[in-house]
Design a protein around this motif. Sequence first.
Motif, PDB file in Angstrom:
ATOM      1  N   TRP A  69       0.820  -1.210   0.017  1.00  0.00           N
ATOM      2  CA  TRP A  69       0.025   0.184  -0.128  1.00  0.00           C
ATOM      3  C   TRP A  69       0.818   1.201  -0.128  1.00  0.00           C
ATOM      4  O   TRP A  69       1.833   1.103   0.847  1.00  0.00           O
ATOM      5  CB  TRP A  69      -0.988   0.092   1.079  1.00  0.00           C
ATOM      6  CG  TRP A  69      -2.008  -1.071   1.023  1.00  0.00           C
ATOM      7  CD1 TRP A  69      -1.857  -2.292   1.594  1.00  0.00           C
ATOM      8  CD2 TRP A  69      -3.189  -1.005   0.476  1.00  0.00           C
ATOM      9  NE1 TRP A  69      -2.829  -3.083   1.475  1.00  0.00           N
ATOM     10  CE2 TRP A  69      -3.655  -2.204   0.694  1.00  0.00           C
ATOM     11  CE3 TRP A  69      -3.714   0.055  -0.254  1.00  0.00           C
ATOM     12  CZ2 TRP A  69      -5.012  -2.483   0.004  1.00  0.00           C
ATOM     13  CZ3 TRP A  69      -5.192  -0.185  -0.579  1.00  0.00           C
ATOM     14  CH2 TRP A  69      -5.861  -1.451  -0.526  1.00  0.00           C
ATOM     15  N   GLU A  70       0.558   2.162  -0.784  1.00  0.00           N
ATOM     16  CA  GLU A  70       1.317   3.413  -0.956  1.00  0.00           C
ATOM     17  C   GLU A  70       0.474   4.595  -1.053  1.00  0.00           C
ATOM     18  O   GLU A  70      -0.630   4.404  -1.791  1.00  0.00           O
ATOM     19  CB  GLU A  70       2.252   3.269  -2.232  1.00  0.00           C
ATOM     20  CG  GLU A  70       3.273   4.330  -2.435  1.00  0.00           C
ATOM     21  CD  GLU A  70       4.127   3.973  -3.695  1.00  0.00           C
ATOM     22  OE1 GLU A  70       4.038   4.325  -4.532  1.00  0.00           O
ATOM     23  OE2 GLU A  70       5.102   3.154  -3.546  1.00  0.00           O
ATOM     24  N   TRP A  71       0.770   5.806  -0.547  1.00  0.00           N
ATOM     25  CA  TRP A  71      -0.071   6.942  -0.894  1.00  0.00           C
ATOM     26  C   TRP A  71       0.344   7.596  -2.135  1.00  0.00           C
ATOM     27  O   TRP A  71       1.754   7.699  -2.481  1.00  0.00           O
ATOM     28  CB  TRP A  71       0.459   8.108   0.305  1.00  0.00           C
ATOM     29  CG  TRP A  71      -0.118   7.653   1.644  1.00  0.00           C
ATOM     30  CD1 TRP A  71       0.260   7.299   2.751  1.00  0.00           C
ATOM     31  CD2 TRP A  71      -1.618   8.108   1.975  1.00  0.00           C
ATOM     32  NE1 TRP A  71      -0.494   6.862   3.626  1.00  0.00           N
ATOM     33  CE2 TRP A  71      -1.622   7.354   3.282  1.00  0.00           C
ATOM     34  CE3 TRP A  71      -2.594   8.482   1.289  1.00  0.00           C
ATOM     35  CZ2 TRP A  71      -2.815   7.546   3.891  1.00  0.00           C
ATOM     36  CZ3 TRP A  71      -3.886   8.406   1.876  1.00  0.00           C
ATOM     37  CH2 TRP A  71      -3.950   8.009   3.128  1.00  0.00           C
ATOM     38  N   ARG A  76      -4.650   6.569  -1.020  1.00  0.00           N
ATOM     39  CA  ARG A  76      -3.846   5.221  -0.601  1.00  0.00           C
ATOM     40  C   ARG A  76      -4.230   4.256  -1.604  1.00  0.00           C
ATOM     41  O   ARG A  76      -5.495   3.924  -1.795  1.00  0.00           O
ATOM     42  CB  ARG A  76      -4.368   4.917   1.017  1.00  0.00           C
ATOM     43  CG  ARG A  76      -3.097   4.133   1.320  1.00  0.00           C
ATOM     44  CD  ARG A  76      -3.314   3.654   2.935  1.00  0.00           C
ATOM     45  NE  ARG A  76      -2.344   2.751   2.878  1.00  0.00           N
ATOM     46  CZ  ARG A  76      -2.223   2.004   4.112  1.00  0.00           C
ATOM     47  NH1 ARG A  76      -2.910   2.154   5.095  1.00  0.00           N
ATOM     48  NH2 ARG A  76      -1.264   1.088   4.429  1.00  0.00           N
ATOM     49  N   ARG A  77      -3.341   3.908  -2.187  1.00  0.00           N
ATOM     50  CA  ARG A  77      -3.554   2.504  -3.410  1.00  0.00           C
ATOM     51  C   ARG A  77      -2.466   1.454  -3.163  1.00  0.00           C
ATOM     52  O   ARG A  77      -1.580   1.564  -2.574  1.00  0.00           O
ATOM     53  CB  ARG A  77      -3.278   3.297  -4.800  1.00  0.00           C
ATOM     54  CG  ARG A  77      -4.127   4.458  -5.055  1.00  0.00           C
ATOM     55  CD  ARG A  77      -5.548   3.971  -5.652  1.00  0.00           C
ATOM     56  NE  ARG A  77      -6.318   5.254  -5.938  1.00  0.00           N
ATOM     57  CZ  ARG A  77      -6.956   5.469  -7.072  1.00  0.00           C
ATOM     58  NH1 ARG A  77      -6.703   4.807  -8.068  1.00  0.00           N
ATOM     59  NH2 ARG A  77      -7.484   6.601  -6.935  1.00  0.00           N
TER      60      ARG A  77
END
Length: 82
Positions: A69-71, A76-77
């Motif tokens: 998960w990454e901003w 957040r995706r």
Amino acid sequence: MRTTTALALGALAFGAAAFEAQALPATPAPLPPAMQTTQVARGCGPGWTRDAWGRCVPIRRAAPTRCWWEWTPWGRRRVCRW
């Protein structure tokens, strides 16, 4: 009553005497060293195993995670790298 008890005890004693119990059976003779190995037909070899269809496949180790998960600018995706 005495006769019934005596008959029951007699039957129990006869049954116990007739029953051959083996609490510790005799051990078989040890095998020669050449007979101690088990040969397996169609083995896959070290580092390999059989899958659900019977094919030899390598044993999988724990693979690193490819998704995280990454901003992003859109929130957040989940990002995956294959």
